[in-house]
Design an enzyme around this catalytic site. Structure first.
Site, mmCIF file in Angstrom:
data_model
loop_
_atom_site.group_PDB
_atom_site.id
_atom_site.type_symbol
_atom_site.label_atom_id
_atom_site.label_comp_id
_atom_site.label_asym_id
_atom_site.label_seq_id
_atom_site.Cartn_x
_atom_site.Cartn_y
_atom_site.Cartn_z
ATOM 1 N N ARG A 184 -56.487 48.208 -22.878
ATOM 2 C CA ARG A 184 -55.063 47.860 -22.833
ATOM 3 C C ARG A 184 -54.313 48.787 -21.884
ATOM 4 O O ARG A 184 -53.451 48.337 -21.109
ATOM 5 C CB ARG A 184 -54.435 47.956 -24.231
ATOM 6 C CG ARG A 184 -54.819 46.830 -25.169
ATOM 7 C CD ARG A 184 -54.006 46.888 -26.456
ATOM 8 N NE ARG A 184 -52.610 46.574 -26.222
ATOM 9 C CZ ARG A 184 -51.628 46.837 -27.094
ATOM 10 N NH1 ARG A 184 -51.903 47.451 -28.230
ATOM 11 N NH2 ARG A 184 -50.384 46.500 -26.813
ATOM 12 N N CYS A 243 -47.322 54.373 -27.296
ATOM 13 C CA CYS A 243 -48.446 53.460 -27.526
ATOM 14 C C CYS A 243 -47.949 52.062 -27.222
ATOM 15 O O CYS A 243 -47.296 51.856 -26.203
ATOM 16 C CB CYS A 243 -48.966 53.598 -28.961
ATOM 17 S SG CYS A 243 -47.690 53.358 -30.223
#
Length: 285
Positions: A184, A243
């Site tokens: 990611r 995040c």
């Protein structure tokens, strides 16, 4: 007072000593939010209450939000109302845990620090460590707690906004650490947000790297060495954690404190807030 981690044995000792405790199960399931509530009903630590990530630990609208992103923080005043409802007092030792590799309970640990309550610790190893150590569990709804008159205190941890992150890109006073899984971070996949990639200059440390094979935090010395290697001479005081939505960044923040670094900062809106503004730069690879 326990302020970072607490072991199962230490928690059992506090229970036997009759210390004022508030135990909170923060288990969550991003793909099926209702599942966490059922898991709590099936088994939880005796006396625990359940903190729902979407309902209790996130804002429900812009007027109540202190950050952006998929899991916006509620304003401190809104959060304080919930803390009073679950019976927090100034002398309460809070213990938070989950059954998700210590991913979600850090959210409440950080929020309590942000609200000014120092005595909060993560149960090292979570529910699985507790049951492996012979700890008792119970089922059914939480036992109602008497509401308190607890009041907010000055914040003990610092929140950073998207505008502040943007203003300090490529500056030595800001080192971003991205806690998402490496695919990611690189932009190879993006299952949750509309844009793939990462904030320019961010370093990648998946939050799962903080745990050992038993699901407990690595030793302070090991964590210190790993973060020193990641920072490669950068000032630890410059670190801002992020995040996808500000939840799984906290294990990195907590790990740095376990390692002996001073408290670092959190960009709670994280990638999910950052990538929604097309004027903000994005990096892949």
């Amino acid at each position: 007072m326990f302020t970072t981690l607490i072991s199962c044995a230490q928690l059992q000792a506090l229970q036997q000593a009759g210390v004022a405790l508030l135990i909170v199960d923060c288990s969550a399931d991003l793909m099926n939010p209702a599942a966490a509530r059922q898991q709590f009903l099936d088994a939880h630590l005796p006396g625990a209450v359940h903190a729902d990530l979407d309902h209790d630990l996130s804002a429900h609208g812009a007027a109540d939000a202190a950050s952006g992103g998929r899991h916006p923080l509620p304003r401190r005043e809104v959060f304080a109302q919930w803390l009073r409802q679950i019976g927090l007092h100034t002398d309460t030792q809070v213990v938070v845990y989950d059954r998700n590799g210590l991913n979600f309970c850090g959210r409440l640990w950080w929020m309590l620090k942000w609200a000014g309550h120092e005595a909060v610790a993560v149960l090292d190893g979570g529910l699985s460590a507790w049951t492996a150590a012979g700890g008792a569990v119970e089922s059914g709804p939480a036992v109602p707690r008497t509401p308190s008159h607890w009041t907010l205190q000055p914040p003990l941890r610092t929140l950073v906004t998207a505008d502040e992150v943007l203003a300090h890109l490529d500056q030595p006073d800001q080192t971003l650490i991205d806690a998402r899984a490496t695919p990611r971070y690189r932009g190879e996949v993006e299952p949750l947000d509309p844009v793939a990639g990462h904030i320019p200059g961010a370093l990648n440390r998946p939050f799962s790297l903080n745990l050992d094979e038993q699901g407990r935090f690595k030793s302070a010395a090991t964590l210190r060495a790993e973060f020193d290697a990641l920072l490669a001479g950068r000032d630890p005081a410059s670190v801002v954690h992020q995040c996808g939505s500000g939840v799984s960044a906290v294990p990195n923040l907590l790990a740095m404190e376990v390692a002996g670094f001073p408290p670092t900062r959190l960009f709670a809106g994280s990638w999910s807030e950052w990538c929604r503004d097309p004027s903000r730069p994005v990096t892949k690879g």
